[in-house]
Enzyme design. Structure first.
Site, mmCIF file in Angstrom:
data_model
loop_
_atom_site.group_PDB
_atom_site.id
_atom_site.type_symbol
_atom_site.label_atom_id
_atom_site.label_comp_id
_atom_site.label_asym_id
_atom_site.label_seq_id
_atom_site.Cartn_x
_atom_site.Cartn_y
_atom_site.Cartn_z
ATOM 1 N N LYS A 1 -9.786 -7.766 8.818
ATOM 2 C CA LYS A 1 -10.475 -7.974 10.096
ATOM 3 C C LYS A 1 -10.507 -6.684 10.912
ATOM 4 C CE LYS A 1 -6.589 -9.736 12.848
ATOM 5 N NZ LYS A 1 -6.543 -8.876 14.042
ATOM 6 N N HIS B 1 0.838 -1.203 0.000
ATOM 7 C CA HIS B 1 0.000 0.000 0.000
ATOM 8 C C HIS B 1 0.867 1.245 0.000
ATOM 9 C CE1 HIS B 1 -3.501 -2.518 0.966
ATOM 10 N NE2 HIS B 1 -4.229 -1.473 0.652
#
Lengths: 267, 176
Positions: free
Chosen positions: B101, B39
């Site tokens: 999550k 990222h």
């Protein structure tokens, strides 16, 4: 006792540690497995589904020797060295480091560190054996470790409040239902170490003070998988060290449901 | 709360509109892994992802290697909030879904709503379960990043829960 310790014995020890390091990531302690099954029986809706998936995961991991969680963590290891053990002449730091590094080459573990190295803590006793306790600390939960320097006369009530606040502040991130390790007393360093050791020794002891905190944690409503429910935490263990008259270090550590621990003895 | 099949890459983004929070979906098809480092590198150098954002899902995951019968070893989700800084920009440029999550920031939830996209929660700590749902895996980019590489994962009945839907309903916020 005089023992000749050849390279053979050292290699045997290394192999044993390596195999235990691998087992720790795909076999869950039996008592924890029971607690998860019980939570599943007593839950409903989406929380039950989450716990069902967790149980499925535990089965697949042990059947296929696949790590329960891809984060095989940083290994925290405690070794109690018997002064009469033939291994007391071995450079255990080196042997353990090599064993853990070699386990990471076996394919089961993930190399999660920039250099594979376990955190090793030693103690001594009068025995003639080595006693190991190990726990791979995954960082999904390790990142939720809280240290507080509390006033020395803090009541148990205020300590309980602190624990509940810390776990609440984790906001459901460290993979609930949690196991909570708490270290109290000593120095800041000691309290932090004790909190990790508490997770490694999680024994679901029937203790009303700990049960009270557990109840409060479950009332937070976070639930398994943080989807909402009554199973926010499965267990808590508090370990203490004598305290200084001027301060009370408190370390609260969230452990994920997958609280991997392993104990073994080398005679 | 019926189980629903979701196939990536999406043929029609309309399917996202029909997903609702708390619903379990079973993902088939191809998803791409990316975590912190990828990222950081891609988003700080122009945002050129090695796949089409509009039809695909990014899975926040760094797998273990394979040690047995499955193509990968353990490959459960990592904590999504660490990717919150980059997610809004990616959703703005069309990203269909992220899978990970834990809760997302209000900025991410807003970006999901604005884009008509979704955030799916994979079951935390269930790496072995997810490993058993991977049919095929190869490295799509950044091989030298080890477990942080971009993996192209072909999955079968990969379970996840809709945690933020295209209307901006947030499973985590509703429960706190």
């Amino acid at each position: 006792m005089v023992s000749k310790l050849g390279p053979g014995l050292e290699n045997e020890l290394k192999k044993r540690i390596c195999s235990e390091v691998e087992k720790a990531v795909y076999i869950i302690p039996p008592e924890l497995k029971k607690r998860i099954a019980l939570a599943h029986d007593n839950s409903s809706g989406l929380e039950k589904k989450v716990l069902g998936r967790i149980i499925e995961n535990i089965e697949i991991a042990s059947e296929n020797k696949i790590s329960l969680c891809q984060d095989t963590g940083v290994y925290e290891i405690w070794v109690d060295i018997g002064v009469r053990s033939p291994y007391n002449k071995v450079n255990l730091t080196r042997v353990i480091e090599e064993a853990v590094a070699s386990a990471h080459k076996g394919g089961i573990m993930r190399s999660s560190m920039d250099e594979i190295k376990p955190v090793v803590n030693f103690s001594f006793s009068d025995s003639s054996r080595l006693d190991f306790i190990m726990t791979p600390r995954g960082f999904g939960s390790e990142n939720y470790t809280f240290l507080h320097m509390m006033p020395p006369e803090s009541s148990f009530e205020s300590i309980s409040d602190r624990i509940v606040e810390d776990i609440k502040s984790a906001g459901g991130r460290p993979c609930p239902p949690y196991l909570v390790g708490v270290g109290i007393g000593g120095t800041a360093t000691k309290a932090v170490e004790l909190s990790a050791r508490a997770l490694a020794e999680m024994d679901f002891e029937d203790n009303s003070r700990q049960e009270n905190i557990l109840k409060r944690l479950n009332n937070l409503g976070v639930g398994a998988g943080a989807v909402g429910g009554s199973h926010t935490a499965l267990g808590i263990k508090i370990k203490k060290f004598p305290k200084h008259i001027a301060g009370l270090p408190l370390c609260v550590r969230a452990g994920c449901w997958c609280n991997r621990t392993r104990r073994f003895r080398v005679e | 709360m019926n189980d629903r099949k979701l196939i990536f890459p999406l043929k029609d983004r309309g399917v996202l509109k029909r997903l609702r929070v708390f619903q379990e979906v079973l993902i088939d098809g191809v998803i791409y892994t990316a975590r912190d480092r990828v990222h950081s590198v891609i988003e700080s150098s122009g945002g050129n992802w090695p796949f089409d954002l509009n039809s695909n899902a990014v899975y926040y995951c760094g797998p273990t290697g394979s040690s047995g019968e499955f193509p990968l070893g353990s490959c459960g989700p990592t904590t999504s909030s660490r990717m919150d800084a980059w997610a809004p920009g990616m959703y703005e440029r069309g990203l269909a879904a992220t899978i990970g999550k834990g809760p997302r920031s209000p900025e991410v939830v807003k970006a999901i709503k604005d884009a008509g996209a979704v955030y799916l929660m994979a079951y935390g700590g269930c790496g072995a379960l997810y490993g058993s749902r991977v049919v095929r895996a190869d490295i799509a980019a950044y091989e030298d990043y080890g477990p942080q590489a971009v993996y192209r994962m072909q999955v079968d009945k990969f379970p996840a829960v809709v945690a933020v839907d295209s209307s901006g309903n947030d499973m985590f916020r509703e429960k706190r």
